[in-house]
Write an enzyme that holds these catalytic residues in place. Structure first.
Site, mmCIF file in Angstrom:
data_model
loop_
_atom_site.group_PDB
_atom_site.id
_atom_site.type_symbol
_atom_site.label_atom_id
_atom_site.label_comp_id
_atom_site.label_asym_id
_atom_site.label_seq_id
_atom_site.Cartn_x
_atom_site.Cartn_y
_atom_site.Cartn_z
ATOM 1 N N HIS A 268 -51.892 35.008 -66.838
ATOM 2 C CA HIS A 268 -52.405 35.204 -65.546
ATOM 3 C C HIS A 268 -51.991 34.258 -64.693
ATOM 4 O O HIS A 268 -51.748 34.547 -63.394
ATOM 5 C CB HIS A 268 -53.862 35.180 -65.874
ATOM 6 N N GLU A 269 -52.195 32.767 -64.806
ATOM 7 C CA GLU A 269 -52.211 31.851 -63.761
ATOM 8 C C GLU A 269 -50.604 31.874 -63.314
ATOM 9 O O GLU A 269 -50.522 31.529 -62.146
ATOM 10 C CB GLU A 269 -52.471 30.471 -64.471
ATOM 11 N N HIS A 272 -50.045 34.220 -60.797
ATOM 12 C CA HIS A 272 -50.603 33.444 -59.263
ATOM 13 C C HIS A 272 -49.558 32.308 -58.936
ATOM 14 O O HIS A 272 -49.131 32.552 -57.924
ATOM 15 C CB HIS A 272 -51.796 32.602 -59.649
ATOM 16 N N GLU A 298 -54.690 38.090 -56.703
ATOM 17 C CA GLU A 298 -55.204 38.540 -58.209
ATOM 18 C C GLU A 298 -54.193 39.665 -58.451
ATOM 19 O O GLU A 298 -53.982 40.004 -59.749
ATOM 20 C CB GLU A 298 -56.497 38.913 -58.221
#
Lengths: 504, 504
Positions: A268-269, A272, A298
């Site tokens: 997830h990060e 980003h 996101e």
């Protein structure tokens, strides 16, 4: 060089310097959450408040106002070109910043630092009372901020939301959330009623932290996060912070009896992070060099976490190395069972560990509550009760304590009201982008199964990252996918995937 | 509140804010050397240059000048009291800072960042050519800085030395180094000729890094470094950086086949760290809240590293846990053999790993060279040759490459000319303080053998740390010990210890 060129260059130089100063605060905040000893918190809060004040002073410098006024009637070429976009965004930021008094900016910064420290301690001990005075103070400050900004709608929440998702309103969010909720609820019910259920205990076996660190580092690199221009550390709440060109920090947290937390947290990060790493370095501090919106940000993290990282194709490539990394936990587990286990859908307490179906309901709960906190319909002291009641309504469950309830997220302590809806918007953007990428790049699953993530990353670099704020989020979706935002692509993907997994 | 009080308060507030901003640069520099990915170096250099410029702007703000002028003829009470000392130091700093143009300050900051990156790479590959252009640039800038400051003596070196050891001159350093060298040379010769030699291979056995980390962390805590207000990380070159009250960072480097490097490195940095932690928080940014001089700072690190950490009494307490931590390396080694091994005295290449006797000769070499570099008697391109020739003269050895020779230290790349002599001054201050502590506290060895380091730490807190810059270093020595600085205490301690160890 024409006079317009000279004025634009001076403006761009000033804005780059603002970002340079702003990003020093990012380094200090990152350190505060990763390595800073507890004794440093007061001095750090003072440092951050000073930097916030100095940055704010520069954002509202009269010279920027003068330069913008000079550019007001100048011909800036294509309105979607770099120069016109950068001036448009500079104007928007200047107008927003000049509405906030320096005292409020500094007070918000100082309170944010101290409230986060209080939140860490309150969450650790599951004691809401420790956090309550800071939450009250923060709500008062955010109301003041919303009033200073104003919003065309007159709704305080909209003024804050506009910081994260420019142009979005609470009413529009409610409008797009409604059909999504209507479609999610029966899907969740069908999944819960399905006779076929995942072997969920697999992900709760023993995954030694040392092995997790090596495995997740390799996965982040493989999908395209550049470790020469970034790194991964640990913090209480995972986050991604882009310090500037060439330096983007991710954090995660490790649990030795939960595979998903660190692994999907890092994917997830890293999503980003790849967005940050894909921004144009030559446009640092300027509109086209900055992320479009939090919802679009996101969409990148959710895409890599869920549509890539939780796909069967991804694990066709990675599963043998997972078995080597965690022989005790996974030695006797088939790829299909593992894939089903990491796609376990069930109502649960912690948002950041929720599955990709129920996740959106976690957001809707927060969206409801924070609107009420700002409007005054809900008092800060009633948050635990209200949280638990709404949670019961949405999930038919009641958290056993506030650490698993209203104290789980850093956002309110960090002053991030209006931020939560961008997560669910991100899921919808992600699904719509992913369908288009699929259509343009051919069989993505075949690429993932071969460990080839570069085509998707480069498609995102070209279609999303390189544009920065060229288009507002809604228009970017149309430019990239040819259609306005809709909940349908997300529901199509969720329905197809989970129907197959659960035999619906 | 009298008018003088109000003026003083305004001055103090401004100076605290200067330090707050200055310390944000410390956080960024620490991160640059510990965690920053290589891709972040250019942006970081720009951030640090901007911060240096902003800090400088505040240091030289006309308002500070006005306030100082107003206090010029005011009655500030006891000249050694907090107020008078803080005003005296503010005046000195203001006068020094106003002599430097902002352009030079920013250029020095930017060059320092980039030169350090170049030095790291040059040292890694032992390629002086990679560092040469940065060394040249740095020398030119430091000459410019020295010229801007001026020095009563007219000697450029003195203007730089005054930054680190206020009031000291190259001539005075040469004067105190001379009798020290005259006494050291025969001691080193006697040690080298002694029939009894230490079992030096003991410290080069296998010391697993993981065990070293745990052991050294426990030792640093035990002697009194407060981990609630500090931490230990890793970097290419060990250092200590006090960010402000409650936050002091140490770094070290680990070698799995060398016990001394990390362990005594950490005791050394913890000595610096305890000084920082002992400074008065309420006087942050003001004279009495700041370290007296680098020489006095070094006296703290050297005392804990050598007079405490390399004493037999220290190991009476720690040796059994060392044997437990490193059973393979130390299981069959007696306390006496271990103690002799960590006190091995022999000419060697690396300053930071040198024994406490020859260490001072390493300093004298650098002191000679940097004076010549600044005066122009030595050209930057001739540094490797000159280094190796002087090294041969001092140690009868020639480094096999520049990484073990002129590239070993970060200082010149970091612009720290005039810094080296403070290390040897520190050894002398340390010995003189330690003799006095010994006389006032009774048998320190008995305390160390019982693991009780608190009396010495508290004695240093009260006699050295709490004074900050109340007295210049030379006077502090007289106030604390009743005598002017002399090389004799150091030589007495070295002679006594090594005569016993080597059976001289």
């Amino acid at each position: 060089m024409s006079s317009t060129d000279a004025v634009y260059q001076e403006l761009a130089d000033l804005l780059r310097e603002v970002e340079l100063l702003n990003s020093t605060g990012s380094v200090l905040s990152w350190d505060e959450q990763t390595y800073m000893p507890t004794g440093g918190s007061e001095h750090r809060a003072n440092q951050l408040a000073l930097l916030a004040g100095l940055t704010h002073e520069r954002r509202v410098s009269p010279r920027i106002g003068e330069l913008l006024a000079e550019l007001q009637s100048a011909d800036l070429g294509d309105p979607d070109g770099d120069v016109a976009v950068n001036v448009r965004e500079a104007k928007r930021n200047f107008e927003r910043a000049t509405k906030l008094p320096k005292r409020l900016v500094e007070e918000l910064s100082r309170t944010t630092s101290l409230a986060q420290q209080a939140w860490i301690s309150a969450r650790k001990d599951s004691e809401f009372a420790k956090f309550l005075p800071w939450l009250k103070k923060m709500i008062a400050l955010k109301r003041e901020e919303a009033a200073a900004h104003g919003a065309p709608s007159g709704v305080a929440y909209d003024a804050l939301l506009d910081d994260y998702e420019p142009g979005m309103t609470a009413a529009r969010v409610a409008e797009v959330f409604a059909p999504l909720r209507d479609a999610l609820v029966p899907l969740v019910a069908a999944i819960q009623a399905a006779p076929k259920q995942p072997p969920a205990e697999i992900v709760e076996r023993h995954y030694p932290v040392t092995a997790q660190k090596v495995f997740v580092d390799a996965a982040a690199r493989r999908i395209g996060f550049d470790m020469e221009r970034g790194r991964i550390d640990e913090s209480a709440h995972p986050f991604c912070s882009g310090f500037g060109p060439g330096d983007c920090r991710l954090t995660t947290r490790f649990h030795d009896h939960h595979f998903n937390s660190a692994f999907f947290g890092v994917l997830h990060e890293a999503g980003h992070g790849m967005y940050e790493q894909g921004l144009r370095a030559d446009q640092m501090g300027l509109g086209v060099g900055q992320a479009c919106s939090l919802g679009i940000h996101e969409s990148q993290s959710r895409m890599w976490e869920n549509f890539v990282g939780r796909s069967r194709a991804f694990w066709q490539y990675f599963y043998s190395s997972a078995q080597q990394a965690f022989p005790t936990a996974l030695g006797d587990v088939s790829l299909d069972d593992f894939h089903f286990a990491i796609n376990d859908v069930r109502p649960s307490f912690i948002r950041v560990e929720a599955d990709e179906v129920t996740y959106n309901l976690h957001i809707m709960l927060r969206f409801e509550m924070e609107q009420k906190l700002l409007s005054g319909e809900l008092e800060a002291e009633d948050v635990p009760t209200a949280w638990n009641e709404t949670f019961q309504k949405f999930f038919a469950l009641t958290p056993e304590n506030d650490a698993h309830g209203c104290l789980q997220d850093i956002h309110w302590g960090a002053g991030l009201f209006g931020y939560f809806p961008t997560y669910a918007l991100g899921n919808m953007y992600a699904a719509q982008f992913f369908e288009t990428a699929q259509a343009e790049l051919g069989d993505l699953n075949a690429l993932f199964a071969a460990g080839d993530f570069r085509p998707l990353k480069e498609w995102l670099n070209a279609n999303i990252h390189a544009h920065g704020k060229r288009y507002p989020a809604g228009r970017l979706v149309e430019v990239v996918t040819g259609k306005p935002l809709s909940h349908e692509p997300l529901m199509r993907q969720l329905t197809a995937k989970f129907s197959e997994l659960y035999g619906l």
